[in-house]
Design an enzyme around this catalytic site. Structure first.
Site, PDB file in Angstrom:
ATOM      1  CB  ILE A  57      -0.901   0.030   1.254  1.00 56.86           C
ATOM      2  CG1 ILE A  57      -1.761  -1.234   1.323  1.00 56.86           C
ATOM      3  CG2 ILE A  57      -1.766   1.281   1.264  1.00 56.86           C
ATOM      4  CD1 ILE A  57      -2.467  -1.420   2.657  1.00 56.86           C
ATOM      5  CB  CYS A  58       1.750   3.729  -2.407  1.00 58.71           C
ATOM      6  SG  CYS A  58       2.635   5.292  -2.584  1.00 58.71           S
ATOM      7  CB  VAL A  59      -1.216   5.601   2.159  1.00 60.28           C
ATOM      8  CG1 VAL A  59      -0.780   4.781   3.340  1.00 60.28           C
ATOM      9  CG2 VAL A  59      -2.119   6.727   2.601  1.00 60.28           C
TER      10      VAL A  59
END
Length: 197
Positions: A57-59
């Site tokens: 996940i890219c956040v």
């Protein structure tokens, strides 16, 4: 050395993920909380900010915006918000990011299809609790040794004459009344209050 926390998020209403549940994990490194955990979806999901092969996940909350005071609740809220407002500019799934920018309807159809195939229609947390309760009750039926009865009765203050089939402490029946409870007439319902020793 690292620790893994598993969680579940519900797909937000009004998104291609609604009415589905998605499992994820947070991997905490040895330097946690000084550095952020790494987030991964365990359930396959079609999203610009989720790598299709690894579930990464890219956040920003798990990158440059990380602060040691950040709570797990906040991290999960941010991930859920990411399902509402993707950031295709920093996508890990370039195909999904491009489709999101060019044709939201097509992106939504594909994301919804993936969610229907891989997302759970019910919370695995609730199902897990139900399975544990069923397993516990089956275990009680299979091996109701005197020690098990004593441990169940001793600490709970339950009626020592009640066996495993007594429902005096159980949840309400279909009628909404506790099994073995007094009826309006003040008498016990014989069928439901029979006790076996």
């Amino acid at each position: 050395l690292f620790y893994i926390l598993q969680a579940e998020v519900e797909g937000p209403q009004g998104t291609p993920y609604e009415n589905r549940y998605f499992r994820l994990k947070l991997v905490l490194g040895v330097d946690f909380p000084a550095s952020p955990p790494r987030g991964f979806f365990l359930t396959k999901i079609y999203h610009p900010n989720v790598d299709m092969s690894t579930g990464a996940i890219c956040v920003n909350t798990l990158k440059k915006d990380w602060a040691p005071e950040t709570t797990f609740s906040h991290v999960l809220s941010v991930i859920r918000c990411l399902l509402i407002y993707p950031f295709p500019e920093s996508s890990l799934n370039d195909e999904a990011g491009k489709l999101f920018m060019e044709s939201y309807d097509e992106y939504s159809k594909r994301a919804h299809l993936m969610a229907d195939v891989h997302g759970r229609p019910h919370s695995s947390v609730v199902e897990g609790d139900e399975k544990r309760r069923k397993a516990d009750s089956n275990e009680d039926e299979d091996c109701d040794s005197p020690q098990r009865r004593k441990s169940r009765i001793g600490d709970s203050g339950a009626n020592p004459l009640a066996s495993k089939n007594s429902n005096s402490l159980s949840s309400p029946s279909k009628s909404g009344k506790s099994l073995g409870s007094k009826q309006p007439s003040g008498r016990m319902n014989k069928k439901k209050s029979l006790k076996r020793l």
